[in-house]
Scaffold this motif. Structure first.
Motif, PDB file in Angstrom:
ATOM      1  N   GLN A 396       2.472  10.723   0.613  1.00 17.36           N
ATOM      2  CA  GLN A 396       3.940  10.915   0.260  1.00 17.36           C
ATOM      3  C   GLN A 396       4.569  11.877   1.595  1.00 17.36           C
ATOM      4  O   GLN A 396       5.770  11.758   2.066  1.00 17.36           O
ATOM      5  N   ALA A 397       3.627  12.693   2.138  1.00 17.19           N
ATOM      6  CA  ALA A 397       4.064  13.659   3.265  1.00 17.19           C
ATOM      7  C   ALA A 397       4.403  12.818   4.609  1.00 17.19           C
ATOM      8  O   ALA A 397       5.203  13.108   5.372  1.00 17.19           O
ATOM      9  N   ILE A 398       3.491  11.873   4.852  1.00 20.31           N
ATOM     10  CA  ILE A 398       3.436  11.045   6.198  1.00 20.31           C
ATOM     11  C   ILE A 398       4.188   9.932   6.216  1.00 20.31           C
ATOM     12  O   ILE A 398       4.883   9.299   7.150  1.00 20.31           O
ATOM     13  N   GLY A 399       4.400   9.207   4.960  1.00 23.94           N
ATOM     14  CA  GLY A 399       5.399   8.295   4.808  1.00 23.94           C
ATOM     15  C   GLY A 399       4.690   6.817   5.476  1.00 23.94           C
ATOM     16  O   GLY A 399       5.440   5.976   6.085  1.00 23.94           O
ATOM     17  N   LEU A 400       3.345   6.698   5.677  1.00 22.19           N
ATOM     18  CA  LEU A 400       2.688   5.482   6.159  1.00 22.19           C
ATOM     19  C   LEU A 400       2.433   4.451   5.100  1.00 22.19           C
ATOM     20  O   LEU A 400       2.291   5.048   3.819  1.00 22.19           O
ATOM     21  N   ARG A 401       1.868   3.478   5.393  1.00 18.47           N
ATOM     22  CA  ARG A 401       1.331   2.520   4.265  1.00 18.47           C
ATOM     23  C   ARG A 401       0.179   3.066   3.552  1.00 18.47           C
ATOM     24  O   ARG A 401      -0.732   3.883   4.180  1.00 18.47           O
ATOM     25  N   ASP A 402       0.171   3.079   2.194  1.00 19.98           N
ATOM     26  CA  ASP A 402      -0.878   3.468   1.305  1.00 19.98           C
ATOM     27  C   ASP A 402      -2.079   2.694   1.315  1.00 19.98           C
ATOM     28  O   ASP A 402      -1.803   1.500   0.705  1.00 19.98           O
ATOM     29  N   ARG A 403      -2.974   2.738   1.994  1.00 18.90           N
ATOM     30  CA  ARG A 403      -4.474   2.150   2.157  1.00 18.90           C
ATOM     31  C   ARG A 403      -5.080   2.400   0.853  1.00 18.90           C
ATOM     32  O   ARG A 403      -6.363   1.801   0.942  1.00 18.90           O
ATOM     33  N   GLY A 404      -5.032   3.380   0.159  1.00 21.58           N
ATOM     34  CA  GLY A 404      -5.807   3.505  -1.042  1.00 21.58           C
ATOM     35  C   GLY A 404      -6.886   4.653  -0.741  1.00 21.58           C
ATOM     36  O   GLY A 404      -7.083   5.151   0.381  1.00 21.58           O
ATOM     37  N   VAL A 405      -7.709   5.014  -1.886  1.00 24.81           N
ATOM     38  CA  VAL A 405      -8.727   6.051  -2.030  1.00 24.81           C
ATOM     39  C   VAL A 405      -9.953   4.833  -2.226  1.00 24.81           C
ATOM     40  O   VAL A 405     -10.067   3.908  -2.850  1.00 24.81           O
TER      41      VAL A 405
END
Length: 461
Positions: A396-405
């Motif tokens: 949420q803070a950086i706004g890059l693609r969420d590649r997951g855990v």
């Protein structure tokens, strides 16, 4: 960083003994500014037709010189405060402050380890060497004037003198005559108290009453009966200015008081009979260990514009540290807070020895130029809740693609005994990610996000 000297000692060693067939047959002791050095096990030293070659890592970990490696050009660079030496694998020419110079042997690559010619590196870094045939020892001087190794001077002049020292009643007492100036500080990993007495040398009679080598101008003794202290070491650390260094090796961090030498002469007392600072993580506080990945000669990934992962990792780690230091219910310990190098096992050991509650390793990713986004890794199933809590906030803070855990078999989170997570905040190989990673405002948001994730996981206010 303090760490690069070992290799250079070897360099001098081999320089002083050109007939040596190989390092394994060499048994002489090596001293740097009065302190004996030991070659780490597993270090391979080669003799190529009379030229001694040593791993560049030895140079970077012992002497204090900066070493960097550029994979694309296979270039290794050694720097001190005044000189920059670049060498390329397979080339017998080096570049010294922009000028091309020929070497006797080119650096080589052996199974991922870079070997460099010892004599060449040592000479360019300004090392001075003295061989004592009676003692079968090499004395290496990294600083000073006059070209003499430690202990070789006559000690004349107006320098103050250390006349004696002792450790009793949990106090170090140093008898000093003349106008000495004392600087007392602490170092960690391992814990020790360092006393530098400038404008000072050892008196002519010092060796008769102490465990002291007058040739190397150094000595030490083991302390028994006092659980705070392991040993006391002392040496002529520098000759310009003349400086005696005394090191109190501690078993753990310890508070102390210093008194004496108000007029530059008398008894300097370092008193350990004072309450120790509370250990991190005591008093109901949660202890978080923050690990800035890579460091020093290990730059990590290299970005599109040449930015280095190790720099991003440290910048982020320091910002997280500053925020955590403001949290009343959390203590924070850094594996590194400067551009230094630690082995992976050392990073895990710090957290394990401290019995930390959480371990976080900060990194930046690399891959194809199209790869982008943030991913967070865990190893143990019990780590997953921590990874999820951190990942949610960072994305949420950086706004890059969420590649997951994701599951990841990384040493630092595999070998730590507490919940751990390895953060890959973005891709340095992607121009958009790289610009965000090195943007101070974005770093501030990510640091705050990491702290929020930690607090949520630890359930602290």
């Amino acid at each position: 960083m303090k760490k690069v000297g070992f290799l250079l000692f070897l360099v001098v060693m081999m320089i002083a003994f050109p007939r040596m067939a190989d390092a394994s047959s060499y048994s002489a002791k090596i001293y740097l500014d009065g302190q004996e050095l030991n070659l780490s096990s597993g270090v391979v030293v080669e003799n190529q037709n009379g030229t001694v070659m040593v791993p560049i890592r030895v140079v970077s970990e012992q002497l204090g010189f900066r070493v960097s490696w550029t994979k694309a050009t296979q270039t290794v660079t050694v720097q001190n405060s005044v000189k920059n030496v670049s060498m390329v694998i397979g080339s017998s020419y080096a570049t010294i402050d922009g000028q091309r110079v020929q070497m006797t042997k080119a650096p080589v690559l052996r199974g991922g380890t870079t070997l460099v010619p010892l004599r060449f590196v040592s000479e360019q870094m300004g090392l001075q060497v003295r061989w004592d045939n009676q003692q079968k020892a090499i004395y290496l001087q990294s600083t000073g004037s006059g070209g003499e190794a430690p202990g070789s001077g006559n000690g004349s002049g107006t320098a103050a003198t250390v006349d004696g020292l002792s450790f009793n009643e949990n106090k170090l007492m140093v008898a000093v005559s003349g106008n000495a100036r004392a600087n007392v500080s602490t170092l960690s990993n391992p814990d020790r108290i360092v006393i530098d007495l400038t404008n000072t040398r050892f008196s002519d009679g010092f060796g008769s009453n102490n465990n002291f080598n007058s040739v190397s101008q150094s000595g030490q003794f083991t302390v028994s009966g006092y659980p705070d202290v392991k040993s006391v070491r002392y040496s002529l650390f520098n000759e310009n200015p003349m400086t005696v260094r005394i090191v109190v090796d501690l078993n753990y961090a310890k508070n102390y008081t210093v008194s004496g030498l108000e007029n530059g002469s008398g008894i300097l007392t370092v008193d350990l009979n004072t309450a120790s600072a509370p250990n991190p993580g005591t008093g109901g506080k949660k202890l978080v260990v923050i690990d800035a990945g890579h460091g020093d000669q290990d730059p990590g990934a290299i970005g599109v514009t040449g930015k280095r992962e190790k720099d991003f990792n440290l910048q982020m780690a320091l910002k997280v540290q500053r925020l955590l230091q403001q949290e009343p219910n959390i203590d924070v310990v850094m594996t590194r807070s400067t551009d230094t190098f630690l082995e992976l096992r050392e990073r895990a050991k710090i957290a394990n020895d401290l019995k930390a509650d959480v371990f976080i390793s900060i990194h930046a990713n690399s891959g194809p130029s199209s790869a982008s986004g943030t991913e967070t890794y865990y190893y143990h199933e019990s780590d997953k809740a921590l990874a999820n809590a951190l990942h949610k906030e960072i994305v949420q803070a950086i706004g890059l693609r969420d590649r997951g855990v994701k599951y990841g078999n990384f040493h630092v989170i595999r070998e730590t005994n507490m919940p751990g997570a390895l953060l890959e905040v973005g891709f340095l190989s992607n121009s958009n990610d790289e610009s965000k990673l090195f943007d101070p405002a974005t770093q501030d948001r990510v640091a705050a996000a990491i702290v929020r994730g930690l607090k949520n996981y630890l359930q602290v206010n």
